[in-house]
Write a protein that holds these residues in place. Structure first.
Motif, PDB file in Angstrom:
ATOM      1  N   ARG A  19       0.825  -1.212   0.000  1.00  0.00           N
ATOM      2  CA  ARG A  19       0.000   0.000   0.000  1.00  0.00           C
ATOM      3  C   ARG A  19       0.858   1.261   0.000  1.00  0.00           C
ATOM      4  O   ARG A  19       0.387   2.337  -0.400  1.00  0.00           O
ATOM      5  CB  ARG A  19      -0.903   0.028   1.244  1.00  0.00           C
ATOM      6  CG  ARG A  19      -1.962  -1.036   1.292  1.00  0.00           C
ATOM      7  CD  ARG A  19      -2.800  -0.904   2.557  1.00  0.00           C
ATOM      8  NE  ARG A  19      -3.628   0.296   2.527  1.00  0.00           N
ATOM      9  CZ  ARG A  19      -4.813   0.371   1.932  1.00  0.00           C
ATOM     10  NH1 ARG A  19      -5.295  -0.679   1.279  1.00  0.00           N
ATOM     11  NH2 ARG A  19      -5.513   1.483   1.971  1.00  0.00           N
ATOM     12  N   ASP A  23       2.700   4.007  -5.993  1.00  0.00           N
ATOM     13  CA  ASP A  23       1.380   4.065  -6.623  1.00  0.00           C
ATOM     14  C   ASP A  23       1.576   4.372  -8.108  1.00  0.00           C
ATOM     15  O   ASP A  23       2.018   5.456  -8.474  1.00  0.00           O
ATOM     16  CB  ASP A  23       0.557   5.151  -5.931  1.00  0.00           C
ATOM     17  CG  ASP A  23      -0.754   5.458  -6.638  1.00  0.00           C
ATOM     18  OD1 ASP A  23      -1.201   4.626  -7.444  1.00  0.00           O
ATOM     19  OD2 ASP A  23      -1.321   6.541  -6.373  1.00  0.00           O
ATOM     20  N   THR A  27      -4.120   6.487  -7.530  1.00  0.00           N
ATOM     21  CA  THR A  27      -5.247   6.253  -6.622  1.00  0.00           C
ATOM     22  C   THR A  27      -4.923   6.653  -5.186  1.00  0.00           C
ATOM     23  O   THR A  27      -5.821   6.707  -4.347  1.00  0.00           O
ATOM     24  CB  THR A  27      -5.644   4.764  -6.621  1.00  0.00           C
ATOM     25  OG1 THR A  27      -4.537   3.987  -6.124  1.00  0.00           O
ATOM     26  CG2 THR A  27      -6.026   4.307  -8.015  1.00  0.00           C
ATOM     27  N   VAL A  29      -2.968   4.783  -3.391  1.00  0.00           N
ATOM     28  CA  VAL A  29      -2.615   3.503  -2.766  1.00  0.00           C
ATOM     29  C   VAL A  29      -1.578   2.807  -3.635  1.00  0.00           C
ATOM     30  O   VAL A  29      -1.730   2.728  -4.860  1.00  0.00           O
ATOM     31  CB  VAL A  29      -3.866   2.599  -2.617  1.00  0.00           C
ATOM     32  CG1 VAL A  29      -3.490   1.219  -2.099  1.00  0.00           C
ATOM     33  CG2 VAL A  29      -4.884   3.263  -1.688  1.00  0.00           C
ATOM     34  N   ASP A  31       0.606  -0.190  -5.449  1.00  0.00           N
ATOM     35  CA  ASP A  31       0.091  -1.328  -6.199  1.00  0.00           C
ATOM     36  C   ASP A  31       1.228  -2.163  -6.774  1.00  0.00           C
ATOM     37  O   ASP A  31       2.403  -1.825  -6.631  1.00  0.00           O
ATOM     38  CB  ASP A  31      -0.852  -0.856  -7.302  1.00  0.00           C
ATOM     39  CG  ASP A  31      -0.247   0.273  -8.134  1.00  0.00           C
ATOM     40  OD1 ASP A  31       0.902   0.130  -8.581  1.00  0.00           O
ATOM     41  OD2 ASP A  31      -0.933   1.309  -8.322  1.00  0.00           O
ATOM     42  N   MET A  60     -10.101  -5.041   3.940  1.00  0.00           N
ATOM     43  CA  MET A  60      -9.096  -4.102   4.465  1.00  0.00           C
ATOM     44  C   MET A  60      -9.462  -3.548   5.841  1.00  0.00           C
ATOM     45  O   MET A  60      -9.090  -2.427   6.182  1.00  0.00           O
ATOM     46  CB  MET A  60      -8.854  -2.947   3.474  1.00  0.00           C
ATOM     47  CG  MET A  60      -8.336  -3.395   2.125  1.00  0.00           C
ATOM     48  SD  MET A  60      -6.686  -4.154   2.233  1.00  0.00           S
ATOM     49  CE  MET A  60      -6.514  -4.831   0.563  1.00  0.00           C
ATOM     50  N   ASP A  74      -6.241  -8.491  -4.775  1.00  0.00           N
ATOM     51  CA  ASP A  74      -7.217  -7.438  -4.525  1.00  0.00           C
ATOM     52  C   ASP A  74      -7.130  -6.393  -5.640  1.00  0.00           C
ATOM     53  O   ASP A  74      -6.023  -5.967  -6.016  1.00  0.00           O
ATOM     54  CB  ASP A  74      -6.933  -6.768  -3.178  1.00  0.00           C
ATOM     55  CG  ASP A  74      -8.074  -5.872  -2.740  1.00  0.00           C
ATOM     56  OD1 ASP A  74      -8.968  -6.377  -2.043  1.00  0.00           O
ATOM     57  OD2 ASP A  74      -8.067  -4.679  -3.120  1.00  0.00           O
ATOM     58  N   SER A  76      -7.414  -3.312  -5.676  1.00  0.00           N
ATOM     59  CA  SER A  76      -6.679  -2.093  -5.333  1.00  0.00           C
ATOM     60  C   SER A  76      -5.193  -2.237  -5.631  1.00  0.00           C
ATOM     61  O   SER A  76      -4.488  -1.229  -5.813  1.00  0.00           O
ATOM     62  CB  SER A  76      -6.879  -1.747  -3.849  1.00  0.00           C
ATOM     63  OG  SER A  76      -6.315  -2.741  -3.005  1.00  0.00           O
ATOM     64  N   PHE A  77      -4.699  -3.479  -5.707  1.00  0.00           N
ATOM     65  CA  PHE A  77      -3.288  -3.721  -6.004  1.00  0.00           C
ATOM     66  C   PHE A  77      -3.044  -4.087  -7.462  1.00  0.00           C
ATOM     67  O   PHE A  77      -1.897  -4.096  -7.914  1.00  0.00           O
ATOM     68  CB  PHE A  77      -2.734  -4.840  -5.109  1.00  0.00           C
ATOM     69  CG  PHE A  77      -2.741  -4.503  -3.652  1.00  0.00           C
ATOM     70  CD1 PHE A  77      -2.105  -3.373  -3.174  1.00  0.00           C
ATOM     71  CD2 PHE A  77      -3.393  -5.326  -2.741  1.00  0.00           C
ATOM     72  CE1 PHE A  77      -2.106  -3.060  -1.821  1.00  0.00           C
ATOM     73  CE2 PHE A  77      -3.403  -5.022  -1.386  1.00  0.00           C
ATOM     74  CZ  PHE A  77      -2.755  -3.886  -0.923  1.00  0.00           C
ATOM     75  N   SER A 416       3.081   9.066  -5.237  1.00  0.00           N
ATOM     76  CA  SER A 416       1.796   9.063  -5.927  1.00  0.00           C
ATOM     77  C   SER A 416       1.491  10.451  -6.477  1.00  0.00           C
ATOM     78  O   SER A 416       1.916  11.464  -5.906  1.00  0.00           O
ATOM     79  CB  SER A 416       0.678   8.646  -4.950  1.00  0.00           C
ATOM     80  OG  SER A 416      -0.604   8.797  -5.519  1.00  0.00           O
ATOM     81  N   THR A 421      -3.199  10.770  -0.418  1.00  0.00           N
ATOM     82  CA  THR A 421      -2.722   9.393  -0.317  1.00  0.00           C
ATOM     83  C   THR A 421      -3.319   8.737   0.927  1.00  0.00           C
ATOM     84  O   THR A 421      -3.766   9.421   1.849  1.00  0.00           O
ATOM     85  CB  THR A 421      -1.188   9.349  -0.245  1.00  0.00           C
ATOM     86  OG1 THR A 421      -0.728  10.193   0.816  1.00  0.00           O
ATOM     87  CG2 THR A 421      -0.578   9.841  -1.556  1.00  0.00           C
ATOM     88  N   TRP A 422      -3.309   7.408   0.941  1.00  0.00           N
ATOM     89  CA  TRP A 422      -4.034   6.688   2.005  1.00  0.00           C
ATOM     90  C   TRP A 422      -3.508   7.034   3.388  1.00  0.00           C
ATOM     91  O   TRP A 422      -4.274   7.075   4.357  1.00  0.00           O
ATOM     92  CB  TRP A 422      -4.013   5.191   1.741  1.00  0.00           C
ATOM     93  CG  TRP A 422      -2.770   4.468   2.161  1.00  0.00           C
ATOM     94  CD1 TRP A 422      -1.585   4.438   1.502  1.00  0.00           C
ATOM     95  CD2 TRP A 422      -2.605   3.679   3.341  1.00  0.00           C
ATOM     96  NE1 TRP A 422      -0.675   3.675   2.190  1.00  0.00           N
ATOM     97  CE2 TRP A 422      -1.280   3.187   3.322  1.00  0.00           C
ATOM     98  CE3 TRP A 422      -3.440   3.320   4.406  1.00  0.00           C
ATOM     99  CZ2 TRP A 422      -0.768   2.364   4.329  1.00  0.00           C
ATOM    100  CZ3 TRP A 422      -2.933   2.497   5.404  1.00  0.00           C
ATOM    101  CH2 TRP A 422      -1.615   2.028   5.364  1.00  0.00           C
TER     102      TRP A 422
END
Length: 532
Positions: A19, A23, A27, A29, A31, A60, A74, A76-77, A416, A421-422
């Motif tokens: 994560r 990125d 997004t 996140v 990957d 998650m 997943d 998201s990855f 990213s 960002t997350w």
């Protein structure tokens, strides 16, 4: 890639937290494509392998350590094709690929748990740990969850409790059911057939529980009653560490032995017996390596490091450890130990020299090679349930999970292009980006130098570690018969005489005057003994 069944012995593995690594699509996140883009950096360090924290489908709730499908990626990855491309590129660069396997528990959205909770007599009814309430409606015993509260969650459909060592969203598999064992071994085989080189086994000592569901005792250690987490106030005699674990580890090893050059490293964490368990789990045909928690705490003394290493090899002369100073679950070690240093970079280099000269295998955590410390986060920036539940006394794990910083001149440190960002990238971390560490004196340059030295000196990879009796704050040992490793674990100058002359290989803040060595703050010396 060269065939070497024992490549893992003395190896160095670089942990990637997907994560937060890179990125590729904006997004916010990280990957798999992002990982592939940055593998050149990892290879340039001189490590042997990468370890990926989970990338499987997951709600998650615990950032991927709650798996809903063990045989997919997943979204998201990325995709399975992205995963295969990443493995192929890693192999081109000479890197082995180790992936996390979270086998002790699943997500409550795993289809088998959704089936299990429907009734007491369906085909998956006994695949998770279910128990009747006490007559007064309370849970069947006193076991506590690591993230707070009881480890038992009531389910109205079955009118039973189910067991979870972590979140209520992470029910524990019932390993006493042979069908569960077979299923999870099949999931491992799926990834072996895809070409992965091994597994990091999450919470490997949590697999089995006591079938009689006996109460845990109170933790008798002196710090326990001051613990922030009630879980730590218990001596977990029955909720984990069960003897039935051993035969299952042997089944896992038999599976890996069907494939050439594969390895397993198991995460072994316990407040009482972790060194003993590491020995048990790596003796005979069980795990290849045990990943230790023993050096992931605040202790920074010669006595501490010496006792842990000597205890392992005394208790398990045929076993093999994997040492680490940082990972995705604990504060970064430079920050933990900064009170013992005058300079952050000097401490970061000393820690690298020490860890990379220990007997055993080694795991580095992304950003460690930059000398990073934890990011200071506000409560509203947290995602980690541990931090949210125990704030502010325990701030959780997000501080060590913030994104990798690649370029200080780019938004989000080059991690990213997203507006958000997350987890945030903050200035203290950005200031240590890869792009800033171009000088030969940088922490990054030293990691490369030290890893090259470990690879070129057989004694540093595979030689026995023999400790020398020098006074605190000096940690001193020989690797093999010819390499001296010497560390001043303090911010004060000291002198010593190791009893023989040496030729330095790498050093920091050391002056040699005949037989006397003057060691400055956080000094270290790795040197070859001079034959007389």
């Amino acid at each position: 890639m060269a065939k070497n069944a024992d490549w893992w012995r003395g190896s160095v593995t670089y942990q990637i937290y997907p994560r937060s690594f890179m990125d590729s699509d904006g997004t916010g996140v990280g990957d798999l494509k992002g990982i592939t883009e940055r593998l050149d950096h990892v290879a340039s360090l001189g490590v042997d392998a990468i370890w990926l924290s989970p990338v499987f489908p997951s709600p998650m709730k615990d950032m991927g350590y709650d798996v809903s499908d063990y045989k997919d990626i997943d979204p998201s990855f990325g995709t399975m094709a992205d995963f295969d491309a990443m493995v192929a590129r890693a192999h081109e660069l000479g890197l082995k690929v180790i992936i996390d396997q979270v086998l002790s528990h699943a997500s409550d959205q795993h289809p088998y748990f959704e089936e299990s909770r429907q009734s007491r007599d369906n085909p998956k009814a006994d695949w998770f740990v279910w128990a009747d309430p006490n007559p007064d409606g309370t849970p069947p015993n006193n076991w506590l969850a690591i993230f707070g509260g009881s480890s038992w969650e009531w389910d109205a459909r079955r009118k039973q409790y189910y067991f979870h060592n972590f979140l209520k969203d992470q029910p524990d598999w019932n390993f006493h059911n042979p069908e569960v064992q077979d299923y999870l071994l099949d999931c491992m085989r799926f990834w072996l057939d895809r070409g992965v080189d091994g597994f990091r086994l999450d919470t490997v000592n949590f697999y089995f529980h006591d079938k009689l569901l006996r109460d845990n005792a109170a933790n008798h250690l002196p710090w326990a009653q001051e613990a922030v987490r009630p879980f730590e106030m218990q001596y977990t005699l029955f909720s984990k560490n069960q003897p039935e674990n051993i035969p299952f580890l042997e089944r896992m090893r038999a599976l890996l032995d069907e494939y050439e050059g594969r390895t397993m490293v198991g995460e072994v964490g316990d407040t009482h017996h972790s060194i003993d368990l590491m020995g048990q789990y790596t003796s005979g045909n069980r795990l290849h390596m045990a990943y230790s928690f023993e050096m992931l705490g605040p202790d920074f003394s010669p006595r501490h490091f010496r006792e842990r290493i000597e205890a392992f090899f005394k208790g398990a002369p045929e076993g093999w450890p994997c040492w680490a100073f940082s990972n995705h679950d604990v504060p970064r070690h430079v920050g933990r130990w900064l009170e013992h240093a005058k300079d952050q970079d000097a401490l970061a280099k000393q820690a690298a020299a020490m860890l990379l000269s220990f007997e055993g295998s080694v795991c580095l955590y992304q950003g460690e090679e930059l000398g990073q410390i934890d990011t200071e986060l506000r409560f509203d920036e947290l995602t980690d349930p541990e931090g949210i539940n125990f704030w502010p006394e325990k701030k959780g794990r997000d501080g060590c999970r913030t994104p990798m910083v690649w370029d200080d001149a780019q938004a989000n440190g080059g991690f990213s292009t997203a507006n958000r960002t997350w987890l945030p990238v903050k200035e203290p971390q950005r200031a240590r980006a890869v792009s800033t560490q171009t000088e030969d004196t940088s922490v990054l340059a030293f990691y490369r130098e030290m890893l090259a030295l470990r690879k070129s000196e057989n004694s540093l990879r595979l030689g026995d570690q023999t400790f020398l009796d020098l006074p605190e704050p000096i940690l001193a040992y020989l690797r093999g018969t010819d390499i001296l490793c010497l560390f001043n674990l303090s911010a004060e100058d000291v002198t010593c005489d190791p009893g023989f002359k040496v030729t330095p290989l790498v050093a920091q803040a050391v002056e040699i005057d005949g037989d006397t060595l003057r060691l400055g703050a956080n000094a270290f010396l790795i040197a070859r003994k001079v034959s007389v």
